[in-house]
Design a protein around this motif. Structure first.
Motif, PDB file in Angstrom:
ATOM      1  N   THR A 146      93.442 -41.297 -36.364  1.00  0.00           N
ATOM      2  CA  THR A 146      93.642 -41.448 -34.907  1.00  0.00           C
ATOM      3  C   THR A 146      92.392 -40.511 -34.428  1.00  0.00           C
ATOM      4  N   GLU A 147      91.752 -40.969 -33.156  1.00  0.00           N
ATOM      5  CA  GLU A 147      91.098 -40.008 -32.672  1.00  0.00           C
ATOM      6  C   GLU A 147      91.778 -39.189 -31.608  1.00  0.00           C
ATOM      7  N   VAL A 148      91.672 -37.890 -31.735  1.00  0.00           N
ATOM      8  CA  VAL A 148      92.250 -36.744 -31.169  1.00  0.00           C
ATOM      9  C   VAL A 148      91.483 -35.850 -30.322  1.00  0.00           C
ATOM     10  N   LYS A 149      92.183 -34.916 -29.698  1.00  0.00           N
ATOM     11  CA  LYS A 149      91.387 -33.823 -29.063  1.00  0.00           C
ATOM     12  C   LYS A 149      92.115 -32.342 -29.002  1.00  0.00           C
ATOM     13  N   GLY A 150      91.212 -31.524 -29.335  1.00  0.00           N
ATOM     14  CA  GLY A 150      92.054 -30.098 -29.464  1.00  0.00           C
ATOM     15  C   GLY A 150      91.248 -29.192 -29.881  1.00  0.00           C
ATOM     16  N   PHE A 151      91.740 -27.817 -29.931  1.00  0.00           N
ATOM     17  CA  PHE A 151      90.662 -26.572 -30.176  1.00  0.00           C
ATOM     18  C   PHE A 151      91.733 -25.688 -30.899  1.00  0.00           C
ATOM     19  N   GLY A 152      90.851 -24.657 -31.606  1.00  0.00           N
ATOM     20  CA  GLY A 152      91.656 -23.796 -32.320  1.00  0.00           C
ATOM     21  C   GLY A 152      90.930 -22.496 -31.957  1.00  0.00           C
ATOM     22  N   ARG A 153      90.495 -21.652 -32.777  1.00  0.00           N
ATOM     23  CA  ARG A 153      89.630 -20.504 -32.701  1.00  0.00           C
ATOM     24  C   ARG A 153      88.279 -20.898 -31.910  1.00  0.00           C
ATOM     25  N   GLN A 154      87.895 -22.014 -32.050  1.00  0.00           N
ATOM     26  CA  GLN A 154      86.657 -22.378 -31.387  1.00  0.00           C
ATOM     27  C   GLN A 154      86.591 -22.392 -29.966  1.00  0.00           C
ATOM     28  N   LYS A 155      87.768 -22.368 -29.309  1.00  0.00           N
ATOM     29  CA  LYS A 155      88.136 -22.469 -27.647  1.00  0.00           C
ATOM     30  C   LYS A 155      87.133 -23.355 -26.899  1.00  0.00           C
ATOM     31  N   GLY A 156      86.603 -24.330 -27.426  1.00  0.00           N
ATOM     32  CA  GLY A 156      85.775 -25.219 -26.630  1.00  0.00           C
ATOM     33  C   GLY A 156      84.674 -24.406 -26.502  1.00  0.00           C
ATOM     34  N   HIS A 157      83.643 -25.190 -25.351  1.00  0.00           N
ATOM     35  CA  HIS A 157      82.240 -24.747 -25.156  1.00  0.00           C
ATOM     36  C   HIS A 157      82.013 -25.041 -23.793  1.00  0.00           C
ATOM     37  N   THR A 158      80.975 -24.550 -23.223  1.00  0.00           N
ATOM     38  CA  THR A 158      80.548 -24.840 -21.981  1.00  0.00           C
ATOM     39  C   THR A 158      79.430 -26.121 -21.814  1.00  0.00           C
ATOM     40  N   GLU A 159      79.443 -26.857 -21.007  1.00  0.00           N
ATOM     41  CA  GLU A 159      77.974 -27.650 -20.908  1.00  0.00           C
ATOM     42  C   GLU A 159      77.911 -27.931 -19.137  1.00  0.00           C
ATOM     43  N   ILE A 160      76.401 -28.417 -19.275  1.00  0.00           N
ATOM     44  CA  ILE A 160      76.041 -28.606 -17.741  1.00  0.00           C
ATOM     45  C   ILE A 160      75.727 -30.020 -17.570  1.00  0.00           C
ATOM     46  N   TYR A 161      76.619 -30.514 -16.556  1.00  0.00           N
ATOM     47  CA  TYR A 161      76.519 -31.865 -16.054  1.00  0.00           C
ATOM     48  C   TYR A 161      76.084 -31.777 -14.513  1.00  0.00           C
TER      49      TYR A 161
END
Length: 112
Positions: free
Chosen positions: A31-46
């Motif tokens: 299954t394709e899922v989304k989540g985070f742990g210690r990584q805490k996501g990231h910042t992107e520029i759009y």
């Protein structure tokens, strides 16, 4: 019987699948899922605006196996999915009380 749930980086799926196939594991659910742990996501520029991506794409693999190969399968998943970087994922092992193959009514290890 045990159920293994592994959450890994998407680009490691083929390596994990091949490692499990070498062991004789015949089926899995992905299954394709989304989540985070210690990584805490990231910042992107759009389009010139900066925004935070909290949930990162992951893949969840679910497998039900007999007790005797569960530990080897978990070790194979860890070895194949490891990059050594944050966000490599997790492996969970849980007991399964019963399995029934719908087509043949087989139960237990025969159903797996």
């Amino acid at each position: 019987m045990k159920k293994i749930e592994a959450i890994i980086k998407p680009f490691k799926l083929e390596e994990v699948k091949d490692a499990l196939a070498e062991m004789g594991v015949e089926g899995m659910t992905v299954t394709e899922v989304k989540g985070f742990g210690r990584q805490k996501g990231h910042t992107e520029i759009y389009r010139g605006s900066e925004y935070t991506v909290d949930f990162l794409p992951k893949v969840k693999i679910e497998i039900v196996l007999s007790d005797d190969i569960t530990e080897k399968a978990a070790a194979a998943i860890v070895a194949a999915a490891k990059t050594g970087k944050i966000g490599d994922g997790k492996v969970f092992i849980m007991p399964v009380e019963q399995a029934i193959r719908i087509r043949t009514d087989e139960t237990g290890d025969k159903a797996v």
